[in-house]
Write an enzyme that holds these catalytic residues in place. Structure first.
Site, short mmCIF file in Angstrom:
data_model
loop_
_atom_site.label_atom_id
_atom_site.label_comp_id
_atom_site.label_asym_id
_atom_site.label_seq_id
_atom_site.Cartn_x
_atom_site.Cartn_y
_atom_site.Cartn_z
N GLY A 50 7.99 -1.29 0.63
CA GLY A 50 8.13 -0.82 2.00
C GLY A 50 7.21 0.35 2.31
N ASP B 70 -8.03 -3.46 0.55
CA ASP B 70 -6.66 -3.70 0.99
C ASP B 70 -6.42 -2.86 2.25
OD1 ASP B 70 -4.01 -4.32 1.26
OD2 ASP B 70 -3.35 -3.43 -0.64
N SER C 229 -1.60 0.97 -1.38
CA SER C 229 -1.83 -0.42 -1.71
C SER C 229 -0.70 -0.96 -2.59
CB SER C 229 -3.18 -0.59 -2.41
OG SER C 229 -3.37 -1.92 -2.85
N SER D 146 4.06 0.38 1.54
CA SER D 146 2.70 -0.15 1.70
C SER D 146 2.09 0.31 3.01
CB SER D 146 2.72 -1.68 1.68
OG SER D 146 2.84 -2.16 0.38
N HIS E 140 -2.50 -6.25 2.76
CA HIS E 140 -1.54 -7.23 2.25
C HIS E 140 -0.27 -7.28 3.09
CE1 HIS E 140 -0.07 -3.54 0.14
NE2 HIS E 140 1.11 -4.09 0.43
#
Length: 423
Positions: free
Chosen positions: A304, A223, A321, A306, A192
């Site tokens: 941030g 993801d 995720s 991720s 993402h």
């Protein structure tokens, strides 16, 4: 704090000395947990989904296997594991999650199989309306009483922060692990963070191009994404992930998470945090779409973070995720399993050759810091500590860690220990 959790150092400039490899540091408990997880998983695979309902690591470090009959319980005990007789098999629990997936999608909901509670837990965040929650509750009631419904604070969102200075065109994320297809090197991170074609930078001013996303999956099948290094190679220190405060952990392999396992997460916003795996094969209905097959944990994360790495004992487990909450109030965070992502992408981890100390937490200290230098260049600079001192201190710390790290429960205590130890 770390800007990128797994990005290797830049190719050394002419004035910079060639960096050396990080030094291993062994912690207690992680190897035992890995073995326990393997035993539980093996027993579940042998007995089948009709007679078992998952496994987890007990408080004593031994594997616990949920079984549906006395004969299966005897087989588990003969194998040296603890048996817990339950009322619903994994086949029934998975059928329940399949029914939930087939129902009309409600953004802001998530569900996972709770092995220890022998139930399916469905959560709804603050964005789920009363009407949608009531409809989902009816679906759960039709399935059976082993589907537990609960509301949770906050919202289930990806941990992407598009409002801050960014490292990629999709938003500020954290790199996960360095991987390779045998010809070129890549960063494995969250899907993402940006679709294929997204350009990544090594600084917040976009002055140093890092790479480009060449493959991405989100939502749906997972993801995860691959960022191809512009230079073709990750560089020295590619097997180290940064954990903040000038420290790094050497990654020696990849593994599958187990319920009850103690895990660590590092990210560019909140740094290093730890917790436990609470469920596997979780499904989350993000606003952007649904993602299944995730690892559920009680480790916190913030926007941030991720794409940042989830690991335990030097083994890569997943990339961040999304979830709810933050690192002040706590929350639930979901991770893309790293093995599934690598299989789908046709890549493998970059690890030391030969790999050393599988199952150990391998720390790479940075006694000092120099502004303008990349984190991993500092992590692997031999000028920081003499080679002989590295071996002596490493041995002493290994002995201390076997008594200390297993007992500590608080993340801040863990970090204070690291700081005091490494200076």
């Amino acid at each position: 704090m770390v800007t990128q959790a797994a990005m290797a150092s830049e190719p050394p400039r002419a004035s910079a000395p060639p960096p050396a490899s990080a030094r291993p540091f062994t912690s207690a408990g992680t190897a035992a947990e890995t073995g326990a997880a393997d035993t539980g998983t093996d027993l579940v695979a042998r007995l089948g989904t009709g007679r078992t309902a998952g496994s987890w690591i007990g408080a004593d470090g031994r594997p616990v296997v949920a079984v549906t009959d006395a004969r299966a319980a005897r087989e588990v005990r003969r194998a040296g594991a603890t048996a817990k007789v339950v009322g619903h098999s994994m086949r029934q629990l998975r059928s329940a999650t399949a029914t939930l997936r087939a129902a009309p999608r409600v953004a802001g909901t998530a569900w996972a199989v709770d092995y220890r509670g022998n139930q399916v837990v469905v959560r709804g965040d603050s964005t789920v309306s009363a009407a949608d929650w009531s409809r989902l509750r009816q679906v759960a009631a039709d399935i059976g009483g082993f589907v537990h419904m609960e509301r949770t604070r906050g919202t289930f969102t990806t941990r992407l922060d598009g409002a801050q200075p960014i490292l990629s065109t999709g938003g500020r994320c954290s790199a996960g692990f360095n991987v390779t297809d045998g010809q070129r090197d890549f960063i494995l991170t969250a899907g993402h963070c940006g679709p294929a074609g997204s350009v990544w930078f090594a600084d917040d001013r976009r002055g140093r191009p890092l790479g480009t996303t060449v493959s991405s999956s989100f939502p749906g099948g997972g993801d995860f994404s691959l960022v191809r290094y512009d230079a073709g190679r990750a560089g020295d220190g590619a097997d180290v992930v940064a954990i903040g405060d000038g420290k790094g952990v050497r990654i020696t392999g990849a593994g599958d998470a187990a319920v009850g396992q103690r895990v660590f997460r590092s990210g560019s916003t909140s740094g290093l945090h730890d917790g436990q795996v609470t469920a596997l094969d979780a499904t989350v209905n993000y606003p952007e779409g649904t993602v299944s097959g995730l690892i559920e944990t009680n480790v916190c994360a913030e926007p941030g973070d991720s794409g940042g790495p989830l690991f335990s004992g030097g083994l890569a487990l997943g990339v961040t995720s999304g979830g709810n909450g933050d690192c002040t109030t706590g929350g639930t965070t979901f991770f893309q399993p790293v093995n599934r992502a690598m299989t789908a992408l046709g890549v493998r981890l970059i690890v030391p050759a030969p790999a050393a100390g599988g199952g150990a937490l391998n720390a790479a200290p940075v006694p000092g810091s120099s502004r303008g230098r990349t984190l991993l260049a500092e992590l692997t600079d031999t000028r920081n500590v003499g080679p002989g001192l590295l071996v002596i201190v490493g041995s002493l710390l290994a002995l201390v860690a076997t008594r200390y790290i297993r007992a500590e429960q608080d993340r801040r205590t863990y970090r204070r220990y690291y700081s005091a130890t490494w200076g």
